[in-house]
Design an enzyme around this catalytic site. Structure first.
Site, short mmCIF file in Angstrom:
data_model
loop_
_atom_site.label_atom_id
_atom_site.label_comp_id
_atom_site.label_asym_id
_atom_site.label_seq_id
_atom_site.Cartn_x
_atom_site.Cartn_y
_atom_site.Cartn_z
N PRO A 162 0.82 -1.21 0.00
CA PRO A 162 0.00 0.00 0.00
C PRO A 162 0.86 1.27 0.00
CG PRO A 162 0.07 -0.94 2.21
CD PRO A 162 0.84 -1.87 1.31
N TYR A 208 -5.52 12.80 -14.19
CA TYR A 208 -6.48 11.69 -14.12
C TYR A 208 -7.92 12.16 -13.91
CZ TYR A 208 -2.26 9.33 -12.13
OH TYR A 208 -1.02 8.83 -11.86
N CYS A 224 -0.52 28.44 -16.41
CA CYS A 224 -1.04 28.89 -17.70
C CYS A 224 -1.70 27.76 -18.47
CB CYS A 224 0.09 29.49 -18.52
SG CYS A 224 0.96 30.77 -17.62
#
Ligand code: PLP
Length: 472
Positions: free
Chosen positions: A320, A367, A394
């Site tokens: 994990p 994502y 930007c």
């Protein structure tokens, strides 16, 4: 692909452009427990504090943006996972975030660490992690990095290709050492959030395919190599996964491979690593399982599949990353501009520009990851309005929190806190727009400790070879 919510859907009854999953809070000042690190609360005067440190003091002392790690939360989580998975080895996936201080915490809490680059390996070693407790990943490890791995005594190298096996054998021969290896396999399972896809063939860069037969060939090759000590098989199926369905299919396919290996060689592989990817709550929508429930589920899956193939249960491990450091981290920003944007049909959205952005957290842009946010320096009685927290860069996609209800009077100078920011934010940070990267501070019992200082313009200019070097 990733944790994407239905974007842009409009509430039928409320004049707001909120997506359907985002519900108007009854109390916009309330902190939803599962989103925040465990020592986070609102003080009586409304200021958010983390582990006894008021965010207003933090902003004054170290500036914004800043990433705040709740040390006790992280350590408790590490311990909880280690205890839930007692008998297994828990490797922390250092790519989520690593510094020497975090490495030391991990060592102190009895965790192992996985690394995927020379940089991560160096930090883990410098942080005092026992090399025997390090696993080394990567689909294109360099000679230099394998050399450090072999000479420092890293516990296992997870081989990912035939070219790497060749390279590793050559280096082992040269250095006179034997490498402990695991073979990274692709099971054809790809898991994300509440869904997983199990396919017959695997169109991605990692590992040896089980379905295509390359995994078994790689196992034979490692088994027969005088330079390699084959420890077992490694499978990692994805990220931000909330249930065990994908792991079940992956375990079935990997253990079938164990059975085939035994049939061919008469020997059982000693170890199976099921990888990481355990999900956390970024928004109120997300419902992660507890470490205890995941452990019970995974134990039963492995027991069941081993019984089916008549195998002894191998030594087991997991990796994990996000689940340990994600919830322990909070990002703190200061609002610089507020802009209402008319969307037509009577809808408008408030854009709050803060002093960070995609350079310190690329996940929303990369994502379409969702986050939550809260007004952090005070409470407010103002109506909650649908707001978008954006950065200084930007790019139109420079969004930190796509949709959140924030008090309608949130204004210039206010502080915003973004929970669940400990993983893959500062670790993926860039210098886009020549922006110095923010610091990471640990907070514990009212104390602030810098564990990664703020980058400065001098740090950035130090790389610029076009400047004349000063004489001093
Ligand atoms: C990324 C990764 C992990 C950790 O994933 P999390 O989603 O942070 O748990 C574990 N193992 C491997 C091989 C990985 O690539």
């Amino acid at each position: 692909m990733t944790h994407m919510h239905v974007a842009g859907a409009i509430h039928a009854d409320v004049a707001s452009p909120a997506p359907v999953w985002l519900t108007r809070p009854d109390d916009v000042n309330e902190l939803t427990t599962k989103l925040w690190s465990s020592n986070t609360k609102r003080e009586e005067d409304g200021v958010i504090s983390i582990a006894g440190v008021r965010v207003t003091d933090l902003a004054e002392q170290v500036g914004t943006p800043v990433y705040v790690l709740d040390e006790d939360d992280f350590r408790t989580r590490a311990r909880t996972w280690r205890e839930a998975f007692a008998g297994w080895t828990v490797y922390y996936a250092s790519k989520a975030f690593i510094s020497t201080v975090v490495a030391r915490w991990l060592a102190e809490e009895g965790l192992s660490v996985d690394v995927a680059s020379l940089g991560e390996l160096t930090v883990a070693l410098r942080g005092g992690v026992d090399p025997a407790r390090i696993a080394h990943h990567g689909n294109n490890k360099s000679d230099a990095e394998l050399r450090v791995s072999l000479t420092s005594g890293v516990g296992r190298i997870v081989v990912d290709s035939s070219d790497e096996i060749t390279r590793l054998e050559r280096l082992c021969a040269e250095l006179g050492v034997t490498a402990k290896v695991m073979v990274r396999v692709t099971t054809g399972v790809e898991a994300h959030t509440h869904e997983y896809i199990a396919t017959a063939h695997e169109d991605q860069k990692f590992g040896f395919s089980i379905g295509g037969g390359q995994a078994l060939v790689a196992l034979f090759r490692c088994q027969n190599s005088p330079h390699l000590d084959l420890v077992g098989v490694h499978s990692h199926i994805g990220s931000q996964i909330f249930d065990t369905n994908g792991f079940e299919v992956a375990a079935r396919r990997t253990l079938k491979l164990f059975a085939q290996f035994r049939e061919a060689t008469g020997q059982e592989l000693p170890e199976l690593d099921l990888g990481g990817g355990f999900g956390i709550a970024y928004t109120k929508e997300d419902t992660p399982s507890s470490a205890a429930d995941l452990a019970a589920g995974l134990r039963e899956i492995v027991r069941h599949e081993c019984a089916g193939y008549g195998l002894n249960v191998p030594r087991l491990s997991i990796e994990p990353g996000r689940a340990l450091i994600g919830p322990a981290g909070t990002a703190l920003y200061r609002v610089g501009t507020v802009k209402p944007v008319e969307l037509g049909s009577g809808f408008s959205r408030r854009y709050l520009s803060v002093d960070g952005g995609m350079s310190d957290n690329i996940r929303p842009a990369l994502y379409a990851a969702e986050y939550s946010a809260a007004l952090a320096n005070r409470v407010s009685d103002a109506e909650p309005v649908i707001s978008r927290v954006v950065g200084v860069h930007c790019e139109g996609g420079d969004i930190l929190v796509r949709n959140e209800f924030l008090p309608g009077d949130t204004g210039v100078g206010d502080l915003l806190a973004v929970p669940a920011s400990g993983a893959y934010s500062r670790a993926m940070a860039s210098n886009y727009n020549h922006t110095p990267r923010p610091p990471v501070v640990a907070v514990n019992h009212g104390r602030i400790t810098t564990i990664l200082r703020r980058e400065t313009l001098d740090d950035l200019l130090a790389l610029d070879a076009g400047l004349e070097k000063s004489e001093s």
